[in-house]
Design an enzyme around this catalytic site. Structure first.
Site, mmCIF file in Angstrom:
data_model
loop_
_atom_site.group_PDB
_atom_site.id
_atom_site.type_symbol
_atom_site.label_atom_id
_atom_site.label_comp_id
_atom_site.label_asym_id
_atom_site.label_seq_id
_atom_site.Cartn_x
_atom_site.Cartn_y
_atom_site.Cartn_z
ATOM 1 N N ARG A 215 0.908 -1.123 -0.038
ATOM 2 C CA ARG A 215 -0.013 -0.166 0.024
ATOM 3 C C ARG A 215 1.023 1.105 -0.017
ATOM 4 O O ARG A 215 1.829 1.253 0.920
ATOM 5 C CB ARG A 215 -1.045 0.177 1.293
ATOM 6 C CG ARG A 215 -2.159 -0.807 1.190
ATOM 7 C CD ARG A 215 -3.356 -0.187 0.362
ATOM 8 N NE ARG A 215 -4.572 -1.166 0.463
ATOM 9 C CZ ARG A 215 -5.312 -1.189 1.537
ATOM 10 N NH1 ARG A 215 -5.188 -0.480 2.439
ATOM 11 N NH2 ARG A 215 -6.473 -2.255 1.305
ATOM 12 N N GLU A 274 3.460 -4.806 -6.806
ATOM 13 C CA GLU A 274 2.387 -4.171 -6.940
ATOM 14 C C GLU A 274 2.050 -3.224 -6.039
ATOM 15 O O GLU A 274 2.223 -3.469 -5.035
ATOM 16 C CB GLU A 274 0.995 -5.231 -6.919
ATOM 17 C CG GLU A 274 -0.363 -4.563 -7.234
ATOM 18 C CD GLU A 274 -1.606 -5.486 -6.595
ATOM 19 O OE1 GLU A 274 -2.748 -5.015 -7.114
ATOM 20 O OE2 GLU A 274 -1.390 -6.595 -6.168
ATOM 21 N N HIS A 302 11.499 -6.155 4.160
ATOM 22 C CA HIS A 302 11.995 -5.585 3.010
ATOM 23 C C HIS A 302 11.772 -6.197 1.608
ATOM 24 O O HIS A 302 11.387 -7.290 1.542
ATOM 25 C CB HIS A 302 13.476 -5.203 3.251
ATOM 26 C CG HIS A 302 14.204 -6.574 3.233
ATOM 27 N ND1 HIS A 302 14.685 -6.975 4.275
ATOM 28 C CD2 HIS A 302 14.727 -7.219 2.181
ATOM 29 C CE1 HIS A 302 15.473 -7.915 4.304
ATOM 30 N NE2 HIS A 302 15.318 -8.201 2.946
ATOM 31 N N MET A 334 27.388 -5.022 8.864
ATOM 32 C CA MET A 334 27.332 -5.846 7.779
ATOM 33 C C MET A 334 27.753 -5.095 6.663
ATOM 34 O O MET A 334 26.746 -4.090 5.985
ATOM 35 C CB MET A 334 26.027 -6.513 7.525
ATOM 36 C CG MET A 334 25.693 -7.368 8.388
ATOM 37 S SD MET A 334 24.015 -8.223 8.641
ATOM 38 C CE MET A 334 24.150 -9.252 6.927
ATOM 39 N N GLU A 349 16.330 -3.429 0.118
ATOM 40 C CA GLU A 349 17.569 -3.985 0.331
ATOM 41 C C GLU A 349 18.299 -4.112 -1.002
ATOM 42 O O GLU A 349 17.699 -4.355 -1.839
ATOM 43 C CB GLU A 349 17.762 -5.301 1.029
ATOM 44 C CG GLU A 349 18.962 -5.951 1.453
ATOM 45 C CD GLU A 349 19.113 -7.336 2.052
ATOM 46 O OE1 GLU A 349 19.942 -7.659 2.878
ATOM 47 O OE2 GLU A 349 17.805 -8.112 1.523
#
Length: 362
Positions: A215, A274, A302, A334, A349
């Site tokens: 959304r 979508e 994500h 990371m 990501e």
């Protein structure tokens, strides 16, 4: 056990209107652009005092400069991440009911979490046999150690506001739904008419993770981000925005020889996004947006895009106006992972496609 809302759609659909957005063109609504020029201005070419220098820019040269670092035509919509309470039950759920395969697992004992990557991996699948970073349409399940035994741990499963779903494309929609109902599986009915396309028994080897629905507050802003920043194309956009209760756009990365593929087949493939806007949210100043899945209570995590050159891609993002970082490549422990924020605050990501260039070897 976490059960997300799964919407099922038939693999074949009637052909909708095609809307093209070339992935090699970046555009910015906020800056005037000379006619005939590629409509983007890197942030490094805007004066610090905010003066627009667009009239002084060689757009073709800048486009070549940006794309020399990275090629967005090689980007892939790799996976959708959701959190799960019990990974053993969740992996079995997707394997037994939908024919998905666990193709990769990563354990981070020090940080107390594990990642499970599921794919449709039959010999006829689009990404069969490829390394996991060179695929589209994966589902990543993230498990934080101890949640399986914590009676108070609850997942934001997206079945209530803000509504989100993952969609699996199947070959026989009506029969698949009937089989799942018979098996006692909880599900959400599809908004599409149940249309039996074949009388044959459903064949799970033809199924795929078609899209993830999000959304959004402003559909135009979101289309702008996913096309201009990430390089996706609009495969389909709903019409009659002023009349419909909601508007939609299906985004995806263009593949080689896509011009030879029917639009309905492109819409039925794996790895699409979508975007859905409820009418009026873009003009409602009191509407603050949707839950991004990472604030409490957590659930959806994500979307992940794999790129041809991680350093080059992040350098390109830095050169684009109004980019929002959740985590830069050089930040945190990371340093092989970066995160962007889309206009609604959803995390995107960015990682290296290890098939194209070795970096981590995971």
């Amino acid at each position: 056990m976490f059960v997300s809302c799964l919407w099922f759609s038939a693999i074949k659909r009637s052909s909708p209107r095609f809307v093209s957005a070339p992935i090699s063109i970046l555009h910015y609504k906020t800056l005037p652009v000379p006619p005939g020029r590629s409509s983007f201005v890197p942030a490094s070419h805007i004066r610090r005092n905010g003066t627009n220098m667009s009239e002084e820019i060689d757009y073709e040269a800048l486009a070549a400069q940006l794309h020399a670092r990275t090629d967005t035509s090689k980007y892939k919509m790799n996976h959708t991440m959701i959190r799960v309470k019990d990974p053993q039950r969740s992996v079995k759920f997707y394997e037994d009911n939908f024919g998905m395969t666990l193709i990769h697992r990563m354990d981070y004992a020090d940080a107390k979490f594990s990642l499970y990557f599921l794919a449709f991996d039959s010999p006829g699948a689009d990404s069969h046999g490829k390394v996991w970073t060179d695929r589209e349409g994966l589902l990543e399940l993230t498990h934080n150690y101890g949640t399986e035994n914590d009676p108070n741990y609850k997942i934001n499963n997206g079945n209530e506001e803000p509504y989100k779903d993952i969609a699996i494309a199947v070959d026989n929609l009506q029969q698949v739904v009937s089989d799942l109902q018979t098996a006692g599986l909880p599900h959400c009915p599809s908004p599409l008419p149940y249309k039996k396309l074949t009388s044959s028994t459903p064949d799970k080897t033809k199924w795929r993770l078609n899209h993830t629905m999000l959304r959004v507050k402003n559909l135009d802003d979101s289309i702008h981000f996913y096309s201009s920043y990430l390089g996706m194309s609009v495969l389909r956009e709903s019409s009659n925005r002023n009349r419909d209760y909601f508007s939609q756009a299906w985004m995806g990365f263009v593949r080689e020889r896509d011009d030879e593929v029917e639009l309905e087949d492109r819409l039925g493939r794996e790895g699409l996004v979508e975007l859905v806007q409820i009418r009026g949210t873009d003009e409602d100043s009191s509407f603050k947006g949707y839950h991004n899945g990472n604030d409490q209570p957590q659930g959806f995590g994500h979307l992940c895009v794999t790129v041809d050159d991680l350093d080059g891609a992040c350098a390109r993002f830095d050169d684009l106006m109004n980019i929002r970082w959740k985590k830069r490549l050089t930040e945190g422990r990371m340093q092989n992972v970066a995160f962007l924020l889309d206009p609604d605050g959803y995390w995107i990501e960015i990682i290296q496609n290890e098939q194209l260039k070795k970096r981590v070897g995971w």
